[in-house]
Design a protein around this motif. Structure first.
Motif, short mmCIF file in Angstrom:
data_model
loop_
_atom_site.label_atom_id
_atom_site.label_comp_id
_atom_site.label_asym_id
_atom_site.label_seq_id
_atom_site.Cartn_x
_atom_site.Cartn_y
_atom_site.Cartn_z
N PRO A 14 0.84 -1.21 0.00
CA PRO A 14 0.00 0.00 0.00
C PRO A 14 0.86 1.25 0.00
N GLY A 15 0.46 2.20 -0.82
CA GLY A 15 1.24 3.42 -0.97
C GLY A 15 2.26 3.36 -2.08
N GLY A 16 2.48 2.19 -2.62
CA GLY A 16 3.47 2.01 -3.67
C GLY A 16 2.95 2.38 -5.05
N SER A 17 3.79 2.15 -6.05
CA SER A 17 3.47 2.52 -7.43
C SER A 17 3.76 1.39 -8.39
N GLY A 70 -6.45 11.59 -9.44
CA GLY A 70 -5.38 12.15 -8.63
C GLY A 70 -4.28 11.16 -8.28
N ARG A 71 -4.54 9.88 -8.49
CA ARG A 71 -3.54 8.85 -8.19
C ARG A 71 -3.02 8.15 -9.45
N PHE A 72 -3.87 7.99 -10.45
CA PHE A 72 -3.49 7.31 -11.69
C PHE A 72 -3.36 8.32 -12.81
N MET A 87 0.29 4.21 -11.84
CA MET A 87 -0.57 4.08 -10.66
C MET A 87 0.26 4.38 -9.42
N ASN A 88 -0.10 5.43 -8.74
CA ASN A 88 0.60 5.85 -7.51
C ASN A 88 -0.34 5.74 -6.32
N SER A 89 0.24 5.77 -5.14
CA SER A 89 -0.54 5.72 -3.89
C SER A 89 -1.54 4.57 -3.92
N LEU A 90 -1.06 3.42 -4.29
CA LEU A 90 -1.95 2.27 -4.45
C LEU A 90 -2.55 1.83 -3.13
N TRP A 120 -9.47 -6.25 -26.79
CA TRP A 120 -9.11 -6.37 -25.38
C TRP A 120 -7.83 -7.17 -25.23
N GLY A 121 -7.03 -6.80 -24.23
CA GLY A 121 -5.88 -7.60 -23.86
C GLY A 121 -6.28 -8.72 -22.92
N GLN A 122 -5.29 -9.51 -22.52
CA GLN A 122 -5.56 -10.68 -21.68
C GLN A 122 -5.54 -10.35 -20.19
N GLY A 123 -5.05 -9.17 -19.85
CA GLY A 123 -5.05 -8.72 -18.46
C GLY A 123 -3.73 -8.96 -17.75
N THR A 124 -3.50 -8.14 -16.73
CA THR A 124 -2.33 -8.30 -15.87
C THR A 124 -2.77 -8.10 -14.42
N GLN A 125 -2.27 -8.95 -13.54
CA GLN A 125 -2.71 -8.93 -12.15
C GLN A 125 -1.97 -7.86 -11.37
N VAL A 126 -2.72 -7.07 -10.63
CA VAL A 126 -2.16 -6.10 -9.70
C VAL A 126 -2.66 -6.46 -8.30
N THR A 127 -1.73 -6.67 -7.39
CA THR A 127 -2.08 -7.01 -6.01
C THR A 127 -1.43 -6.01 -5.08
N VAL A 128 -2.24 -5.35 -4.29
CA VAL A 128 -1.75 -4.36 -3.33
C VAL A 128 -1.97 -4.92 -1.93
N SER A 129 -0.88 -5.27 -1.29
CA SER A 129 -0.99 -5.94 0.01
C SER A 129 0.31 -5.77 0.77
N SER A 130 0.18 -5.71 2.10
CA SER A 130 1.38 -5.64 2.94
C SER A 130 1.76 -7.04 3.42
#
Length: 130
Positions: A14-17, A70-72, A87-90, A120-130
Protein backbone atom coordinates in the motif's frame (compact mmCIF):
# COMPACT_ATOMS: atom_id res chain seq x y z
CA UNK A 1 -4.39 -9.75 -36.33
CA UNK A 2 -5.01 -7.23 -33.59
CA UNK A 3 -3.31 -7.94 -30.30
CA UNK A 4 -3.10 -5.93 -27.10
CA UNK A 5 -0.66 -7.09 -24.46
CA UNK A 6 -0.61 -5.71 -20.92
CA UNK A 7 2.43 -5.87 -18.69
CA UNK A 8 3.77 -4.31 -15.52
CA UNK A 9 1.48 -5.84 -12.96
CA UNK A 10 2.71 -7.38 -9.75
CA UNK A 11 2.64 -7.29 -5.98
CA UNK A 12 3.13 -3.92 -4.31
CA UNK A 13 2.68 -2.59 -0.79
CA UNK A 14 0.00 0.00 0.00
CA UNK A 15 1.24 3.42 -0.97
CA UNK A 16 3.47 2.01 -3.67
CA UNK A 17 3.47 2.52 -7.43
CA UNK A 18 3.26 0.49 -10.59
CA UNK A 19 3.24 1.38 -14.26
CA UNK A 20 1.16 -0.77 -16.56
CA UNK A 21 1.85 -0.92 -20.27
CA UNK A 22 -0.47 -1.81 -23.12
CA UNK A 23 1.47 -2.66 -26.27
CA UNK A 24 -0.37 -3.13 -29.54
CA UNK A 25 0.29 -5.03 -32.73
CA UNK A 26 -1.87 -5.19 -35.82
CA UNK A 27 -3.45 -1.85 -34.99
CA UNK A 28 -2.29 1.73 -34.63
CA UNK A 29 -3.38 2.95 -31.24
CA UNK A 30 -3.40 6.58 -32.42
CA UNK A 31 -6.71 5.93 -34.13
CA UNK A 32 -8.46 4.53 -31.07
CA UNK A 33 -9.58 5.57 -27.66
CA UNK A 34 -7.71 3.35 -25.21
CA UNK A 35 -9.29 2.38 -21.95
CA UNK A 36 -8.03 0.67 -18.83
CA UNK A 37 -10.47 -1.50 -16.93
CA UNK A 38 -10.16 -3.73 -13.90
CA UNK A 39 -11.98 -6.66 -12.42
CA UNK A 40 -11.64 -7.81 -8.84
CA UNK A 41 -12.72 -11.30 -7.75
CA UNK A 42 -16.50 -11.53 -7.50
CA UNK A 43 -17.02 -8.08 -8.97
CA UNK A 44 -17.96 -6.71 -12.35
CA UNK A 45 -15.40 -5.23 -14.67
CA UNK A 46 -15.17 -1.49 -14.15
CA UNK A 47 -13.70 1.41 -16.06
CA UNK A 48 -10.58 2.98 -14.62
CA UNK A 49 -9.29 5.44 -17.20
CA UNK A 50 -9.36 6.33 -20.86
CA UNK A 51 -7.28 8.39 -23.27
CA UNK A 52 -8.97 9.68 -26.38
CA UNK A 53 -7.99 9.18 -29.98
CA UNK A 54 -4.74 11.00 -30.62
CA UNK A 55 -5.45 14.56 -31.71
CA UNK A 56 -2.16 16.37 -31.15
CA UNK A 57 0.67 16.47 -28.65
CA UNK A 58 -1.02 19.43 -26.99
CA UNK A 59 -4.54 17.99 -27.01
CA UNK A 60 -4.74 14.83 -24.95
CA UNK A 61 -8.11 14.12 -23.46
CA UNK A 62 -8.04 11.82 -20.50
CA UNK A 63 -10.75 10.49 -18.23
CA UNK A 64 -10.64 8.83 -14.83
CA UNK A 65 -12.94 7.05 -12.46
CA UNK A 66 -13.47 8.99 -9.26
CA UNK A 67 -11.80 6.22 -7.28
CA UNK A 68 -8.45 6.73 -9.03
CA UNK A 69 -8.52 10.43 -9.85
CA UNK A 70 -5.38 12.15 -8.63
CA UNK A 71 -3.54 8.85 -8.19
CA UNK A 72 -3.49 7.31 -11.69
CA UNK A 73 -2.25 8.88 -14.91
CA UNK A 74 -2.85 7.56 -18.40
CA UNK A 75 -0.57 8.45 -21.29
CA UNK A 76 0.38 7.24 -24.74
CA UNK A 77 3.65 6.89 -26.62
CA UNK A 78 2.75 6.95 -30.28
CA UNK A 79 6.23 5.99 -31.43
CA UNK A 80 6.05 2.81 -29.38
CA UNK A 81 2.36 2.21 -30.09
CA UNK A 82 1.90 1.81 -26.36
CA UNK A 83 -0.39 3.25 -23.71
CA UNK A 84 0.61 3.46 -20.06
CA UNK A 85 -1.21 3.63 -16.77
CA UNK A 86 0.93 5.08 -13.99
CA UNK A 87 -0.57 4.08 -10.66
CA UNK A 88 0.60 5.85 -7.51
CA UNK A 89 -0.54 5.72 -3.89
CA UNK A 90 -1.95 2.27 -4.45
CA UNK A 91 -4.54 0.91 -2.05
CA UNK A 92 -5.63 -2.65 -1.27
CA UNK A 93 -8.92 -1.94 -3.05
CA UNK A 94 -6.99 -1.39 -6.28
CA UNK A 95 -6.24 -5.11 -6.33
CA UNK A 96 -7.66 -6.57 -9.55
CA UNK A 97 -6.83 -7.86 -12.99
CA UNK A 98 -6.25 -4.84 -15.20
CA UNK A 99 -7.18 -4.88 -18.87
CA UNK A 100 -6.54 -2.45 -21.68
CA UNK A 101 -8.93 -2.10 -24.58
CA UNK A 102 -9.21 -0.14 -27.83
CA UNK A 103 -12.38 1.31 -29.26
CA UNK A 104 -14.30 4.38 -30.34
CA UNK A 105 -16.21 6.62 -27.98
CA UNK A 106 -18.71 9.12 -29.42
CA UNK A 107 -18.19 11.65 -26.65
CA UNK A 108 -16.56 11.93 -23.24
CA UNK A 109 -19.66 10.74 -21.39
CA UNK A 110 -19.39 7.33 -22.99
CA UNK A 111 -15.83 6.44 -22.08
CA UNK A 112 -16.68 3.91 -19.33
CA UNK A 113 -18.87 1.86 -21.64
CA UNK A 114 -17.28 -1.57 -22.04
CA UNK A 115 -19.30 -2.39 -25.16
CA UNK A 116 -17.65 0.46 -27.07
CA UNK A 117 -14.25 -1.23 -26.95
CA UNK A 118 -13.59 -3.71 -29.74
CA UNK A 119 -10.21 -5.13 -28.79
CA UNK A 120 -9.11 -6.37 -25.38
CA UNK A 121 -5.88 -7.60 -23.86
CA UNK A 122 -5.56 -10.68 -21.68
CA UNK A 123 -5.05 -8.72 -18.46
CA UNK A 124 -2.33 -8.30 -15.87
CA UNK A 125 -2.71 -8.93 -12.15
CA UNK A 126 -2.16 -6.10 -9.70
CA UNK A 127 -2.08 -7.01 -6.01
CA UNK A 128 -1.75 -4.36 -3.33
CA UNK A 129 -0.99 -5.94 0.01
CA UNK A 130 1.38 -5.64 2.94
Amino acid sequence: QVQLVESGGGLVQPGGSLRLSCAASGVTLDYYAIGWFRQAPGKEREAVSCISTYISSSDRRTYYADSVKGRFTISRDNAKNTVYLQMNSLKPEDTAVYYCAAGFIPSSDYWPGLSLYNYWGQGTQVTVSS
